[in-house]
Write an enzyme that holds these catalytic residues in place. Structure first.
Site, PDB file in Angstrom:
ATOM      1  CG  PHE A 115      -2.363  -0.009   0.903  1.00 30.35           C
ATOM      2  CD1 PHE A 115      -3.010  -1.186   0.564  1.00 30.35           C
ATOM      3  CD2 PHE A 115      -3.097   1.171   0.914  1.00 30.35           C
ATOM      4  CE1 PHE A 115      -4.360  -1.190   0.238  1.00 30.35           C
ATOM      5  CE2 PHE A 115      -4.446   1.175   0.590  1.00 30.35           C
ATOM      6  CZ  PHE A 115      -5.074   0.004   0.252  1.00 30.35           C
ATOM      7  CD  GLN A 235      -5.555  10.607   2.100  1.00 28.84           C
ATOM      8  OE1 GLN A 235      -6.299   9.676   2.350  1.00 28.84           O
ATOM      9  NE2 GLN A 235      -4.300  10.620   2.466  1.00 28.84           N
ATOM     10  CG  HIS A 237      -7.815   7.607  -2.809  1.00 33.07           C
ATOM     11  ND1 HIS A 237      -7.477   7.049  -4.020  1.00 33.07           N
ATOM     12  CD2 HIS A 237      -7.652   6.627  -1.892  1.00 33.07           C
ATOM     13  CE1 HIS A 237      -7.110   5.792  -3.835  1.00 33.07           C
ATOM     14  NE2 HIS A 237      -7.213   5.511  -2.553  1.00 33.07           N
ATOM     15  CG  LEU A 247     -11.394   4.854  -3.281  1.00 41.80           C
ATOM     16  CD1 LEU A 247     -10.854   6.268  -3.335  1.00 41.80           C
ATOM     17  CD2 LEU A 247     -11.196   4.289  -1.893  1.00 41.80           C
ATOM     18  CD  GLU A 250      -2.670   4.011  -1.390  1.00 44.63           C
ATOM     19  OE1 GLU A 250      -3.089   5.182  -1.379  1.00 44.63           O
ATOM     20  OE2 GLU A 250      -1.997   3.524  -0.468  1.00 44.63           O
ATOM     21  NE  ARG A 281      -4.673   6.692   0.026  1.00 43.37           N
ATOM     22  CZ  ARG A 281      -5.566   6.088   0.773  1.00 43.37           C
ATOM     23  NH1 ARG A 281      -6.307   6.784   1.611  1.00 43.37           N
ATOM     24  NH2 ARG A 281      -5.733   4.787   0.698  1.00 43.37           N
ATOM     25  CG  HIS A 347     -10.302   9.013   0.448  1.00 42.60           C
ATOM     26  ND1 HIS A 347     -11.325   8.147   0.111  1.00 42.60           N
ATOM     27  CD2 HIS A 347      -9.422   8.287   1.178  1.00 42.60           C
ATOM     28  CE1 HIS A 347     -11.063   6.947   0.620  1.00 42.60           C
ATOM     29  NE2 HIS A 347      -9.924   7.012   1.284  1.00 42.60           N
ATOM     30  NE  ARG A 389      -7.082   7.901   6.120  1.00 47.71           N
ATOM     31  CZ  ARG A 389      -7.327   6.868   5.309  1.00 47.71           C
ATOM     32  NH1 ARG A 389      -6.613   5.758   5.386  1.00 47.71           N
ATOM     33  NH2 ARG A 389      -8.276   6.943   4.403  1.00 47.71           N
TER      34      ARG A 389
HETATM   35  C1  FAD Z   1     -14.745   4.517  -0.322  1.00 45.39           C
HETATM   36  C2  FAD Z   1     -13.818   4.502   0.861  1.00 45.39           C
HETATM   37  C3  FAD Z   1     -12.839   3.524   0.970  1.00 45.39           C
HETATM   38  C4  FAD Z   1     -11.978   3.508   2.069  1.00 45.39           C
HETATM   39  N1  FAD Z   1     -11.027   2.525   2.161  1.00 45.39           N
HETATM   40  C5  FAD Z   1     -10.215   2.484   3.254  1.00 45.39           C
HETATM   41  C6  FAD Z   1      -9.264   1.418   3.426  1.00 45.39           C
HETATM   42  O1  FAD Z   1      -9.183   0.498   2.633  1.00 45.39           O
HETATM   43  N2  FAD Z   1      -8.464   1.457   4.515  1.00 45.39           N
HETATM   44  C7  FAD Z   1      -8.541   2.457   5.441  1.00 45.39           C
HETATM   45  O2  FAD Z   1      -7.793   2.433   6.411  1.00 45.39           O
HETATM   46  N3  FAD Z   1      -9.458   3.451   5.310  1.00 45.39           N
HETATM   47  C8  FAD Z   1     -10.298   3.483   4.257  1.00 45.39           C
HETATM   48  N4  FAD Z   1     -11.221   4.484   4.147  1.00 45.39           N
HETATM   49  C9  FAD Z   1     -11.401   5.419   5.260  1.00 45.39           C
HETATM   50  C10 FAD Z   1     -12.162   4.733   6.390  1.00 45.39           C
HETATM   51  O3  FAD Z   1     -13.045   3.785   5.855  1.00 45.39           O
HETATM   52  C11 FAD Z   1     -12.980   5.717   7.219  1.00 45.39           C
HETATM   53  O4  FAD Z   1     -12.176   6.808   7.591  1.00 45.39           O
HETATM   54  C12 FAD Z   1     -13.470   5.029   8.485  1.00 45.39           C
HETATM   55  O5  FAD Z   1     -14.134   3.831   8.160  1.00 45.39           O
HETATM   56  C13 FAD Z   1     -14.379   5.925   9.304  1.00 45.39           C
HETATM   57  O6  FAD Z   1     -14.931   5.175  10.349  1.00 45.39           O
HETATM   58  P1  FAD Z   1     -15.753   5.862  11.499  1.00 45.39           P
HETATM   59  O7  FAD Z   1     -16.167   4.785  12.438  1.00 45.39           O
HETATM   60  O8  FAD Z   1     -14.982   6.999  12.049  1.00 45.39           O
HETATM   61  O9  FAD Z   1     -17.043   6.489  10.780  1.00 45.39           O
HETATM   62  P2  FAD Z   1     -18.142   5.895   9.706  1.00 45.39           P
HETATM   63  O10 FAD Z   1     -17.868   4.497   9.332  1.00 45.39           O
HETATM   64  O11 FAD Z   1     -18.226   6.930   8.673  1.00 45.39           O
HETATM   65  O12 FAD Z   1     -19.449   5.891  10.584  1.00 45.39           O
HETATM   66  C14 FAD Z   1     -20.100   7.070  10.983  1.00 45.39           C
HETATM   67  C15 FAD Z   1     -21.326   6.713  11.789  1.00 45.39           C
HETATM   68  O13 FAD Z   1     -21.842   7.895  12.380  1.00 45.39           O
HETATM   69  C16 FAD Z   1     -23.229   7.942  12.233  1.00 45.39           C
HETATM   70  N5  FAD Z   1     -23.626   9.352  12.285  1.00 45.39           N
HETATM   71  C17 FAD Z   1     -23.090  10.402  11.620  1.00 45.39           C
HETATM   72  N6  FAD Z   1     -23.707  11.539  11.967  1.00 45.39           N
HETATM   73  C18 FAD Z   1     -24.652  11.212  12.867  1.00 45.39           C
HETATM   74  C19 FAD Z   1     -25.631  11.930  13.603  1.00 45.39           C
HETATM   75  N7  FAD Z   1     -25.758  13.259  13.477  1.00 45.39           N
HETATM   76  N8  FAD Z   1     -26.462  11.262  14.420  1.00 45.39           N
HETATM   77  C20 FAD Z   1     -26.364   9.912  14.551  1.00 45.39           C
HETATM   78  N9  FAD Z   1     -25.457   9.174  13.894  1.00 45.39           N
HETATM   79  C21 FAD Z   1     -24.610   9.826  13.075  1.00 45.39           C
HETATM   80  C22 FAD Z   1     -23.518   7.248  10.924  1.00 45.39           C
HETATM   81  O14 FAD Z   1     -24.821   6.748  10.907  1.00 45.39           O
HETATM   82  C23 FAD Z   1     -22.462   6.110  10.974  1.00 45.39           C
HETATM   83  O15 FAD Z   1     -22.988   5.016  11.678  1.00 45.39           O
HETATM   84  C24 FAD Z   1     -12.092   4.507   3.065  1.00 45.39           C
HETATM   85  C25 FAD Z   1     -13.076   5.484   2.961  1.00 45.39           C
HETATM   86  C26 FAD Z   1     -13.914   5.499   1.862  1.00 45.39           C
HETATM   87  C27 FAD Z   1     -14.937   6.606   1.768  1.00 45.39           C
END
Ligand code: FAD
Length: 574
Positions: A115, A235, A237, A247, A250, A281, A347, A389
């Site tokens: 990666f 960031q 991507h 997306l 990577e 990135r 991203h 990141r």
């Molecule tokens: C397409 C894509 C691919 C990715 N691939 C990778 C990868 O391969 N490896 C890597 O390390 N990272 C990757 N990332 C980044 C990583 O996936 C995210 O940064 C990470 O999963 C975020 O997790 P989180 O738990 O912080 O939030 P999220 O998974 O975004 O969850 C947010 C939660 O908050 C809730 N929420 C939001 N606002 C409110 C509100 N006002 N009231 C109640 N609930 C709310 C939503 O319902 C959801 O349940 C990727 C991101 C994307 C977009």
């Protein structure tokens, strides 16, 4: 309606669920989420979760830490980075023991792939470090954690939109949420609250982020006087599907895919001679913009190509099935035979709510924890990613700091009493909702949002300039003014998404303003923040974190030092 729990977790992504699971064996805990848990953005993560398991070749968590510090352009806090890279190994095995179906080596160990920015011997060559489940790693993490939470009787409030914190005398006492299905306002009274609401890529037009990524918790925290850290670092991507932003992981380059310009050149050889297409990135996105500007886009247009055709059908089928499916569906192109048109896509938010290593939110951004308030995952800034990141490090971050948040909240709720609710604790929220519902100024949420996204893409994305950022600041002010004059045409209570989108747009506007103000002030280039008018990194003046506070007169900026332990800042070459 009134609810009472020891701990409330806002967000059911990887960070929120990991914390809930940690808490569930010792305390009652409820998760509030505006989406169904398994629709959280974590479920779209493709490429993998980085950990120095050394299953395929020699690796050490210290190398992972070195890469993360260098990848962050030396803005990441090295105590937090050490902790994350060391604990990454345990959280990956935790997931394995919970039953996550990782892709395997022939002898049955968790397989690992290359990666961007992950190397061996501190930068000598790419290393196999990303643990993955084909290109559905996040999906598997989310499903696995959700199943474990259900098994452990975690209570879920699905499709509840959290609108505010309940704060009194400087301590957090719960949250106020809207039940989207009924339109009722609920009070959640708790000893501790964890914010885990993910990122805010929806401030940009071309983004890999889901519609729900609107930065609700950072927005709420900011309005409650809590600063936002390092907002200028967003960031891009390198490989979003052209125009759509969806997306292509990577991992595709980790498996050997290469980027080509309009002349068919593998241009990354010029920008990062050692690790080429596996450079971080920020460097690749900047190189792509440069190629396009200098006329080497494909057919003179603003896109380049990701070529996987030499990988062969077996690798593509077994390791990248989902992303190649997207390309077939959305572009009608078969990546086995043809290269994929790509452009950088918004991203990941490196910035967010400042926390300490125990996930406690810091009222002054530096050292004063807000009693009872925690944040983890993409909405938080601890800061392990600094100015940029590395791929695979967000999934590590959400697992390591989600778990730590859960453990620390468990200790906190054991020792702390439930503080009483302040009088009229929900009055401001009810008033805000009824003002929004009855507003009749004629402006539409969708129009303002589209303009914000377009303008942010043009004026505050990969390449930045002081004068243009100032124009963007004026634009945000104009859009905020128009936001004060919106009309919500849907007056109903049930599933009023026009109303919730209006609330979300409010956060996007505030966060865009914080980003732009922080970016104007930072007169240097570092990581994802590239200033054409200040193209050099300036450690003498800018090796520090930005803290943006929302004050009556506008945004006030303060700064705090970066934690540097083992790795002194050096020139960043790949
Ligand atoms: C397409 C894509 C691919 C990715 N691939 C990778 C990868 O391969 N490896 C890597 O390390 N990272 C990757 N990332 C980044 C990583 O996936 C995210 O940064 C990470 O999963 C975020 O997790 P989180 O738990 O912080 O939030 P999220 O998974 O975004 O969850 C947010 C939660 O908050 C809730 N929420 C939001 N606002 C409110 C509100 N006002 N009231 C109640 N609930 C709310 C939503 O319902 C959801 O349940 C990727 C991101 C994307 C977009």
């Amino acid at each position: 309606m009134y609810h009472k729990y020891n701990a409330i977790i806002v967000g059911a992504g990887g960070a929120g669920l990991r914390a809930a699971l940690e808490l569930s064996s010792v305390s009652d805990v409820a998760v509030i989420t505006k989406l169904y848990p398994t629709r959280s953005h974590t479920g779209t993560a493709q490429g993998g979760i980085g950990a120095a398991l050394a299953n395929r070749e020699e690796d050490h968590w210290e190398w992972h830490a070195f890469d993360t510090v260098k990848g962050s352009d030396y803005l990441g806090d090295q105590d937090a980075i050490d902790m994350m890279c060391r604990e990454a190994i345990a959280v990956v095995y935790d997931l394995e023991h919970m039953g996550l179906p990782f892709s395997r080596t022939p002898e049955g160990k968790i397989d690992q792939r290359r990666f961007g920015g992950h190397t061996k011997y501190e930068g000598k060559e790419p290393v196999l470090r990303s643990c993955y489940a084909a290109d559905r790693t996040g999906h598997m993490i989310l499903q696995t954690l959700y199943q474990q939470c259900v098994k452990n009787n975690v209570v879920f409030f699905n499709e509840y939109h959290v609108l505010d914190l309940i704060m009194h005398d400087g301590a957090c006492r719960g949250v106020i949420a809207l039940d989207i299905a009924t339109g009722e306002v609920h009070t959640f009274h708790a000893k501790a609250v964890l914010f885990a609401t993910g990122g805010f890529g929806k401030m940009y037009k071309v983004t890999s982020n889901a519609h729900s990524q609107t930065g609700d918790a950072p927005g709420i925290a900011f309005r409650n006087g809590i600063p936002l850290e390092d907002m200028e670092f967003f960031q891009f991507h390198p490989t979003g599907i052209y125009k759509l932003g969806i997306l292509i992981t990577e991992g595709a380059r980790g498996e050997g895919g290469v980027l080509l310009n309009g002349l068919g050149e593998r241009f990354m050889e010029r920008y990062a001679p050692t690790i080429k297409d596996l450079a971080p990135r920020d460097m690749i996105s900047q190189a792509m913009y440069k190629e396009i500007r200098e006329g080497r886009g494909v057919d003179g247009k603003d896109y380049l190509l990701l070529d996987l055709t030499h990988l062969g059908v077996d690798v593509i089928k077994s390791k990248l099935p989902d992303v190649t499916g997207f390309v077939r569906t959305y572009l009608g192109i078969d990546p086995v035979r043809e290269p994929i048109p790509v452009q950088p896509t918004a991203h990941y938010a490196m910035g967010g709510i400042p926390t300490d290593l125990d996930a406690r939110v810091l009222a002054d951004g530096v050292e004063a924890p807000v009693p009872g308030l925690y944040a983890a995952g993409e909405c938080a800034c601890v800061s392990v990613h600094g100015a940029n990141r590395l791929g695979t490090n967000s999934l590590v971050d959400i697992q390591v700091f989600g778990k730590r948040a859960g453990a620390n909240i468990a200790a906190f709720v054991r020792e702390s009493p439930l503080l009483p609710l302040p009088p009229s604790h929900d009055a401001a929220v009810v008033e805000h909702l009824s003002r929004l519902r009855s507003s009749n100024g004629g402006e539409l949420v969708a129009d303002i949002r589209a303009e914000l996204q377009r303008e942010m893409m043009d004026k505050a994305s990969v390449f930045r300039d002081g004068a243009i950022l100032s124009e963007m600041l004026n634009k945000v002010a104009e859009l905020k003014d128009r936001y004060g004059k919106i009309t919500i045409r849907d007056k109903s209570a049930k599933y009023n998404t026009e109303l919730t989108e209006a609330v979300e747009l409010g956060y996007l506007l505030d966060l865009s303003e914080a980003l732009v103000v922080s970016a104007i002030a930072r007169t240097e280039s570092r990581g994802a923040h590239f200033r054409e008018d200040y193209p050099e990194r300036d450690d003498a003046n800018w090796l520090k974190h930005t803290l943006a506070f929302s004050k009556e007169k506008g945004i006030e900026l303060r700064y705090k030092p970066v934690v540097i332990t083992r790795f002194q800042p050096k020139e960043r070459k790949y």
